[in-house]
Design a protein around this motif. Structure first.
Motif, PDB file in Angstrom:
ATOM      1  N   THR A  44       0.596  -1.411  -0.154  1.00 47.56           N
ATOM      2  CA  THR A  44      -0.067  -0.089  -0.189  1.00 47.56           C
ATOM      3  C   THR A  44       0.893   1.555  -0.569  1.00 47.56           C
ATOM      4  N   CYS A  45       0.461   1.620  -0.651  1.00 43.69           N
ATOM      5  CA  CYS A  45       0.985   3.638  -0.696  1.00 43.69           C
ATOM      6  C   CYS A  45       0.189   4.561  -0.951  1.00 43.69           C
ATOM      7  N   ARG A  46       0.391   5.080   0.342  1.00 45.14           N
ATOM      8  CA  ARG A  46      -0.935   6.280   0.347  1.00 45.14           C
ATOM      9  C   ARG A  46      -0.041   7.866   0.219  1.00 45.14           C
ATOM     10  N   ASP A  50      -1.316  12.081   2.057  1.00 48.53           N
ATOM     11  CA  ASP A  50      -2.361  12.609   2.388  1.00 48.53           C
ATOM     12  C   ASP A  50      -3.122  13.638   1.334  1.00 48.53           C
ATOM     13  N   LYS A 103      -5.040   8.694  -3.437  1.00 56.55           N
ATOM     14  CA  LYS A 103      -4.826   9.372  -2.489  1.00 56.55           C
ATOM     15  C   LYS A 103      -3.769   8.048  -1.981  1.00 56.55           C
ATOM     16  N   GLU A 104      -4.116   6.875  -2.853  1.00 62.65           N
ATOM     17  CA  GLU A 104      -4.020   5.353  -2.551  1.00 62.65           C
ATOM     18  C   GLU A 104      -3.560   5.006  -3.670  1.00 62.65           C
ATOM     19  N   THR A 114      -3.154  -0.104  -3.853  1.00 60.59           N
ATOM     20  CA  THR A 114      -2.962  -0.896  -3.104  1.00 60.59           C
ATOM     21  C   THR A 114      -3.087  -2.283  -4.187  1.00 60.59           C
TER      22      THR A 114
END
Length: 440
Positions: free
Chosen positions: A52-54, A56, A94-95, A97
């Protein structure tokens, strides 16, 4: 009118400044928040990993995942690498995965999440794959061991990453082994060895190899082997009655242990066959005498054999009368514990020793005080007819004759006091002198 226009101009200018500052702050804030966030992942070989890469804050900038070889896996929601194990889980501004199923050790490494801003910002996530150790195997027990033989047991497990731990147990007690680790590709093969010099107490002992590893959690692998040891027979006769008496039923059990088990056992009496087969019955390992009588007295032997040797035990049977107390008549009877003869003998020896020491000291004392008489006698005194003449005729000055006579008479009185009945006031000086020498 001019005043109103001036106020409106000031108001517009102020609002423009506020809006410009707010836009500048938002731009700085957005620039600072546009940074990808990832986490390291640890999985067990064969399972699934989620990467997972997020972000903000993202102003519609794309995210991308790359593998350790810098091959693009997903760019946004677009799959770039043809690998059926890699799937998209979630894609947004924002994400991002993705999932990798059926993980292998070769999937381990550093994965990169990229945010395509100016410049490109990246975040690293390390994927750790735990290699599951194979079920262990114990070698070295291809055949039964013989008592006194050296045996080596080896427990082996392969495929672990990192290297697994191996522990040995004999029944429930841990024993120490010698560990050896070999790297094979990305995994490890681990061996642990124990060396034994076996005896009969090892026969039937369970040796367990336990493999512990992070991938196994609280459920370690283990394997158990039971050691078989061959040894010669050990024989003991156990009787059913402690004090056998006439008319009783009597059983003697031949308890024989050995591996292989000695079968059958041989019973004899006084070195020969059993004399009365009607009353003396052999049942398996037991010898039964149905009704005891005096003719059964003798030495009974039980003998057991296997391919490693022969052993035997003997029991001397004495049959007591029905109405006779065995403890007072026969030597084989059970008796109450008697006095400690060794202790009594020791006490007597000490008393005798003390008495002898006292006699020796007393004798030396008497010799020291009575010896003056003998040393003051003149040579040739044996020829004197009596003690008075011997003293008077003594060699030396006659001036002391009376003193010597008086001394002798005092010594004579002491001798008479001790053994007057033996001395008898004899006039023979030589006889009295010999007696004094004896008692001194």
């Amino acid at each position: 009118m001019m005043l109103q226009q001036h106020l409106l101009f000031v108001l517009y200018s102020f609002c423009g400044i506020v809006i410009k500052e707010a836009a500048t702050k938002n731009k700085v804030k957005g620039s600072q928040a546009q940074f990808p966030i990832t986490q390291n992942v640890t999985v067990v070989e064969g399972s699934m990993a989620n990467m997972t890469c997020r972000v903000d804050y993202n102003d519609n900038t794309s995210l991308q995942w790359s593998n350790p070889a810098q091959q693009t896996l997903f760019f946004g929601d677009k799959k770039a690498l043809r690998d059926n194990r890699i799937e998209l889980v979630r894609a947004s501004w924002k994400e991002l995965t993705i999932s990798i199923s059926d993980i292998t050790l070769s999937d381990e490494g550093q994965y990169t999440c990229s945010l395509f801003t100016m410049p490109v910002k990246t975040s690293k996530a390390f994927l750790t794959v735990l290699g599951v150790p194979a079920k262990p195997e114990i070698t070295g027990l291809s055949r039964p061991a013989q008592e006194g033989e050296d045996v080596t047991l080896t427990c082996t497990t392969s495929g672990s990453k990192p290297a697994a731990d191996i522990r040995w147990f004999r029944n429930d007690k841990e024993v120490q082994g010698q560990k050896e680790v070999n790297a094979i590709g990305r995994s490890f093969t681990v061996r642990s060895t124990i060396h034994l010099k076996v005896d009969r107490t090892d026969d039937g002992a369970a040796y367990t190899c336990v493999v512990e590893h992070l991938a196994l959690g609280s459920l370690p692998h283990q394997v158990t082997e039971v050691l078989e040891v061959h040894y010669p027979p050990q024989v003991e006769i156990v009787r059913s009655v402690i004090v056998p008496q006439e008319g009783q039923y009597f059983r003697m059990e031949c308890v024989s242990k050995g591996n292989p088990l000695p079968e059958p056992v041989l019973w004899t009496k006084d070195g020969g066959e059993l004399p009365d087969v009607e009353r003396m019955i052999v049942e398996g390992r037991d010898l039964i005498i149905t009704t005891l009588n005096k003719t059964d007295n003798g030495t009974y032997r039980c003998e057991a054999s296997n391919n490693l040797g022969t052993n035997r035990d003997e029991f001397t049977l004495y049959v007591y009368g029905k109405n006779v107390s065995p403890s007072s008549t026969y030597p084989n009877a059970l008796t109450q514990p008697g006095p400690d003869h060794a202790l009594i003998g020791g006490v007597v020896a000490v008393v005798v020793f003390i008495t002898l020491c006292f006699i020796i000291v007393l004798g030396r004392y008497l010799a020291r005080h009575k010896g003056t008489y003998l040393t003051n006698e003149a040579k040739g005194a044996e020829d004197a007819p009596d003690a008075d003449t011997a003293i008077i005729n003594a060699e030396g000055n006659h001036a002391h004759a009376e003193e010597k006579k008086e001394y002798y008479q005092g010594a004579a009185r002491n001798v008479v006091h001790l053994k007057s009945e033996n001395l008898g006031f004899a006039n023979n000086y030589a006889l009295r002198q010999e007696y004094v020498r004896c008692i001194m």
